[in-house]
Each structure stands twice: as structure tokens, then as C-alpha cells.
Design an enzyme around this catalytic site. Sequence first.
Site, PDB file in Angstrom:
ATOM      1  CE  LYS A 280     -26.756  48.931  10.394  1.00  0.00           C
ATOM      2  NZ  LYS A 280     -26.028  48.336   9.256  1.00  0.00           N
TER       3      LYS A 280
HETATM    4  N1  GLU Z   1     -23.963  45.319  10.007  1.00  0.00           N
HETATM    5  C1  GLU Z   1     -23.560  44.685   8.771  1.00  0.00           C
HETATM    6  C2  GLU Z   1     -23.990  45.510   7.581  1.00  0.00           C
HETATM    7  O1  GLU Z   1     -24.151  46.690   7.668  1.00  0.00           O
HETATM    8  C3  GLU Z   1     -24.019  43.239   8.718  1.00  0.00           C
HETATM    9  C4  GLU Z   1     -25.503  43.046   8.787  1.00  0.00           C
HETATM   10  C5  GLU Z   1     -25.932  41.581   8.940  1.00  0.00           C
HETATM   11  O2  GLU Z   1     -25.075  40.699   8.931  1.00  0.00           O
HETATM   12  O3  GLU Z   1     -27.141  41.368   9.060  1.00  0.00           O
HETATM   13  O4  GLU Z   1     -24.098  45.022   6.480  1.00  0.00           O
END
Ligand code: GLU
Length: 410
Positions: free
Chosen positions: A102
Site C-alpha cells: 500500500k
Molecule cells: N485500494 C483497493 C483495496 O484496498 C484496491 C487495491 C488494488 O486493486 O490493488 O483493496
Amino acid sequence: MTPYQTTNHYLEQGFELLKLDERYKTLLITPSRELRVELIIEKDDGTIGNFIGYRVQHDNSRGPFKGGLRYHPEVDVDEVRSLASLMTWKTAIVNIPYGGAKGGIQVSPRELTPRELEQLTRKFIDQIGEFIGPQTDIPAPDVNTNAQIMSWMFDQYSKRYGFSPGVITGKPVELYGSLGRDAATGRGCLFAIREVYKHKGESLKDKTFIIQGFGNVGSWLARLLMDEGAKVLAVSDIKGGIFNGDGLDIDKVFQHAKETGSVVEFAGSEPISNEDILTTECDVLTPAALGHVLTSKNANDVKAKYVLEAANGPCTAEADAILNRRGIVAIPDIFANAGGVTVSYYEWVQNNQFLRWTEDEVNKRLEETMVKAHKGLAAAMDEWSCSMRTAAFALAIQRVKEATDLRGLG
Ligand code: GLU
């Protein structure tokens, strides 16, 4: 507890249930790599803007690091660590071949002009570019980031490393994005709660929902719930909330929000505060915005049967314990909102093969994945007689542990 401590607390519960050796805590809890970068841009008024960006890569034993990038003033390393770890367990629950990561920038994007936002985004990719890639780490949208921002990231990365659509997911359909990606997190939430009710022999018809947050996830979920005959009694955004005991006309709310920039003052609704919306009676309370909104202060007043975690980490550990004690089932984020990353995976698969699936195909595959993940969770809850969250963490730990064991320490 901080967000990272909260996630680790849930992991500890999983470790305890599985009676795993201490060595796995060392192997599975802490992040693999943390980047903190400085981003300097020249603002439109000639002054210098100096921002801090992060990318935390938590675990890649099941596949490349994967997870979104958020732009928010509260982004900090503790929160990003927590969110990166959650991605590791989320990708394991839906069994897609990724690890977890993240990132984000500590910034209020509303205070930037479009040119400044683009410059900041390109600087971020310049700074983290050598650590991401279609086979190493694949970012995506999250809070306050969207398909346009993903386009700039794809473009900036491709300038230095060559044409690479698979380096980022959540791109626009016109630029190697997948049909169905925009709605995917909301649609996945719908499948999650639908399966939970189905397991009890019930449907979503006439079930009442409250949705805190009317961004991409909340607004899609609300619209999809209408098709199932469910009722959305209240929704909110940062400016406030709206309530109608007979159910809101969500298509009209969506139109109103698009035209005015907020759901507030929607005709045919009463105002409701952002605090009260969380403690109003309904079947399914759905936090769909930021983390830690349900705490020891308000969890005792929640009047719902389920808490559907469309947001990442919406409950503090104390709130989770209170909900458990009160018999309110939290449908954990690592399952409930996994639809987004699942369709990100489909986007990446299409990019890697230079082909395009139809929207029906994407939605059908997403449904199969969520139904299967729920089956696994329901069986784990039966086997271990534990909460859905503990079952989810334990199941995910088992899968990541297996991959870690098979790969060895090298
Ligand atoms: N930000 C989204 C999540 O928290 C999607 C992450 C992604 O598609 O890699 O799952």
C-alpha cells in the site's frame, strides 16, 4: 491502538487459533520493504510544495506486491503499514496470485490544481519507479485517487521503463483498463453480504442499509442494492448525511451528488449528522470511507445486525470486541471489499495477454470468486467456531504460510 497495531492484533488472534510456531510471527507480521520519499513540485503560484509519499511492501510470497495508493492528509507510515498488511491477507482470502502493499501521499488533493496534482503524481512515480513493476509491485486506486491518476502513473512509468500497462491497475477503460473495474469494489461488497444472507436462507430484498461514505465504493454499492430490492435508509459524505426511513431514491441521490458535489440537501430526505448515521437502526451498517470510525465510544450504540466493512480497517480492535460481544457480525474488510483487487487482477491478466474481456465475463468471474471465498470462510467459521474476522485472518495466514514454507528462506 494505532491502525498497524489493530491489524497485528487480529493477526495475533489468527496465530493463536492456528497455534503457529513463533517463527511465523517473525516471518509474516513485519513489512518486507518501506519507502518514504520526498516529492517536490512547483505550485501554480510559483511557491514550492513539499510532500511526503510512502510505499510499503508487506509480503510477496504468493505473488507480486499489490495494493492501492491513497492521497489524504492523514496518510502516515503506521496507517500505510496496516493497509499494506491487510492487502496480503485480502489477496489470500480471494486466492489471487499476489502479495500485499500500500502507499500514498500525505496531501489534501482538493487543495491542488489539476496541474499540480499531475505533477505530484508523476514525481511520486519517479521516486518509487525502480521498486514497482508489472512483475514486482502493482499499485492501484484507493481513497481520493482515480483512473485519471492511474493514467498519469502508467504514462510516467512507461516513459522510463518502456510500455507497461500491467504496472498499474484501475486505469480507464480507454487506456488498458478493465470493464467492470470501476464498480468492482461495490459489486464485491454486494456479493459478500448477499452470500452471508443466503447462507442463512435469506435474500437482500427489503433489508435496510446505511452507508457511511458515498465515494466510488459506497455509491456503487448503494446503486447495486437497489436492483436487489434492498433499501438504503441513509448515506453520507464529508459534508454530512441524509436519511429517509422509507429508503432513498439512490439514482436521484447520485445525480444530486454529481451536480452539487455532495449528498446533503437532497430533496425527500432529512439531514443526519456523520456521528448519528453510525448509530441509526438498520440491518447492515456499511462504513465505506476511512479507517477507525467505529470505536469504543460508539460501538455500544450500533443498532445493526451486520457491519459490512467496505472501507479498510473501519473498526478499532475495541469496537470489534464490543460488536462481537453484542452479537453484531462484522464482515471483515479483507473479504468484504476484496472485489476491487480481484478485478484489478483481471485487468492485469488482460493487460498481460493484450486482450479484453466483456463486462459480463468480468462480473461473472468476480461473482464466482466472492462466492467461493465466502464458502471457504463459512466452512472455517464452522470448523473453528470463531468470528468471521478471526476465520478470515486464520485462513489467510494458512495460505501465506504455505507459500512461505514452500519457497523457503533461501
Ligand atoms: N485500494 C483497493 C483495496 O484496498 C484496491 C487495491 C488494488 O486493486 O490493488 O483493496
